[in-house]
Design a protein around this motif. Structure first.
Motif, short mmCIF file in Angstrom:
data_model
loop_
_atom_site.label_atom_id
_atom_site.label_comp_id
_atom_site.label_asym_id
_atom_site.label_seq_id
_atom_site.Cartn_x
_atom_site.Cartn_y
_atom_site.Cartn_z
N SER A 5 -54.65 -29.12 32.42
CA SER A 5 -54.76 -27.87 31.65
C SER A 5 -55.22 -28.21 30.24
O SER A 5 -54.81 -29.21 29.67
N TRP A 6 -56.06 -27.34 29.69
CA TRP A 6 -56.49 -27.54 28.30
C TRP A 6 -55.66 -26.69 27.34
O TRP A 6 -55.94 -26.61 26.14
N ASP A 7 -54.62 -26.04 27.90
CA ASP A 7 -53.81 -25.13 27.07
C ASP A 7 -53.18 -25.80 25.85
O ASP A 7 -52.98 -25.16 24.83
N THR A 8 -52.87 -27.11 26.01
CA THR A 8 -52.17 -27.78 24.92
C THR A 8 -53.13 -28.32 23.86
O THR A 8 -52.70 -28.83 22.83
N ILE A 9 -54.42 -28.23 24.13
CA ILE A 9 -55.38 -28.72 23.14
C ILE A 9 -55.52 -27.67 22.03
O ILE A 9 -55.79 -26.51 22.32
N PRO A 10 -55.30 -28.09 20.79
CA PRO A 10 -55.40 -27.11 19.70
C PRO A 10 -56.80 -26.51 19.60
O PRO A 10 -57.79 -27.22 19.82
N GLU A 11 -56.85 -25.25 19.28
CA GLU A 11 -58.13 -24.54 19.11
C GLU A 11 -59.03 -25.27 18.12
O GLU A 11 -60.24 -25.34 18.29
N ASP A 12 -58.38 -25.84 17.08
CA ASP A 12 -59.14 -26.59 16.06
C ASP A 12 -59.94 -27.74 16.67
O ASP A 12 -61.06 -28.01 16.26
N THR A 13 -59.32 -28.42 17.64
CA THR A 13 -60.00 -29.54 18.28
C THR A 13 -61.19 -29.04 19.10
O THR A 13 -62.28 -29.61 19.06
N LEU A 14 -60.94 -27.94 19.83
CA LEU A 14 -62.01 -27.41 20.68
C LEU A 14 -63.21 -26.94 19.87
O LEU A 14 -64.35 -27.12 20.26
N LEU A 15 -62.92 -26.33 18.73
CA LEU A 15 -64.00 -25.69 17.98
C LEU A 15 -64.56 -26.55 16.85
O LEU A 15 -65.46 -26.11 16.15
N ASN A 16 -64.01 -27.77 16.67
CA ASN A 16 -64.50 -28.52 15.52
C ASN A 16 -65.92 -29.04 15.72
O ASN A 16 -66.46 -29.02 16.82
#
Lengths: 82, 211
Positions: free
Chosen positions: B131-142
């Motif tokens: 699951s990618w749920d635990t990945i912070p949005e900041d990491t995904l969008l940086n």
């Protein structure tokens, strides 16, 4: 029979584009309801599509924009029909 | 069918509002350059194609009847200009379109259980996607993640790259992409599938290294 995971990953785009037959669609969702791995896979795929959509476009250079606006002003002053 | 926003934009354009024209440029210019580059070999020529297209749009605007979306109409003018200029230059480019056949798997085979296991063709414990749920949005969008996605797209075959860019970056519909590229609905979908599958895989690999 629900579809195996290996087959499901090949059908993801058909699923998201809504081109599966009603039977395939039902089997696809039946599999998803039973399989956490495939649910994660679909979420990953959707996230990938979403993130791809945030890729920045290259901006038009000021010179190119100025050139286009010149074209526009010229058209505005002398509107021509084809 | 044209959207209300299209119609408003057109009206402003016909009334000579420069801001409406600027808005169109912002919306479509970079997609147009990319599509033009399919037909002409250089950036300079692609820019010429796009400029001629805008002139065509302005001249033809009053003839536009709204039977298609504004975007589809602009791109059809672009295609004509690109062909004309491509032929004039005698360097009309064609892309090698991959056939729908010879499927490469979307996910490598060893992430699935083999035939002698209790659940053949289902995920192995190690192969199961997280699951990618635990990945912070900041990491995904940086910036770094986005640069990585761009790299994954750059590494695709030319036809896969075109389709995923037009569909998922430029947000064209499958119908628009088929018209622009002159490929079948099925072929478009296969190319999109391969492209998205590879980009997802790259992203998964990248993100798993981040935490």
């Amino acid at each position: 029979m629900s579809i195996p995971c290996r087959e499901l990953v090949e059908l993801v785009t058909d699923y998201l584009e809504d081109t599966l037959s009603p039977e395939q669609h039902a089997r696809f969702e039946e599999h998803l309801s039973e399989c956490g791995g495939c649910r994660n896979y679909i979420v990953q795929m959707k996230e990938t599509i979403h993130l791809t959509g945030t890729l920045s476009e290259e901006d038009i250079t000021p010179e190119a924009e100025e050139e286009l606006l010149r074209v526009f002003r010229n058209w505005k002053d002398h509107p021509t029909e084809e | 069918m044209p959207l209300d926003a299209d119609l408003r934009l057109l009206e402003d354009l016909r009334d000579g509002h420069e801001s409406a024209f600027q808005q169109l440029i912002e919306l479509y210019q970079s997609s147009m350059i990319r599509v033009a580059l399919l037909y002409v070999p250089t950036r300079v020529l692609a820019e010429e194609v796009v400029q001629e297209t805008w002139i065509g749009v302005l001249k033809g605007m009053r003839r536009f009847e709204g039977r298609s979306s504004l975007k589809t109409w602009i791109f059809s003018i672009l295609m004509n200009q690109a062909r004309t200029i491509g032929q004039r230059e005698g360097r009309y480019q064609t892309i090698e379109w991959e056939e729908a056949g010879d499927l490469e798997p979307s996910v490598v085979a060893d992430r699935f259980q083999s035939a002698d296991n209790p659940y053949p063709d289902h995920w192995t414990t190690a192969g199961r996607p997280d699951s990618w749920d635990t990945i912070p949005e900041d990491t995904l969008l940086n910036k770094e993640t986005r640069r990585y996605i761009q790299q994954a797209i750059d590494d695709l075959t030319e036809s896969q790259r075109m389709v995923i860019t037009l569909r998922d970056v430029d947000m064209l519909t499958s119908e628009e992409v088929c018209n622009i590229l002159g490929i079948s609905e099925t072929n478009q979908r296969v190319l999109l599938h391969r492209a998205r599958s590879k980009v997802r895989q790259s992203l998964e690999t990248y993100l798993s290294e981040q935490h």
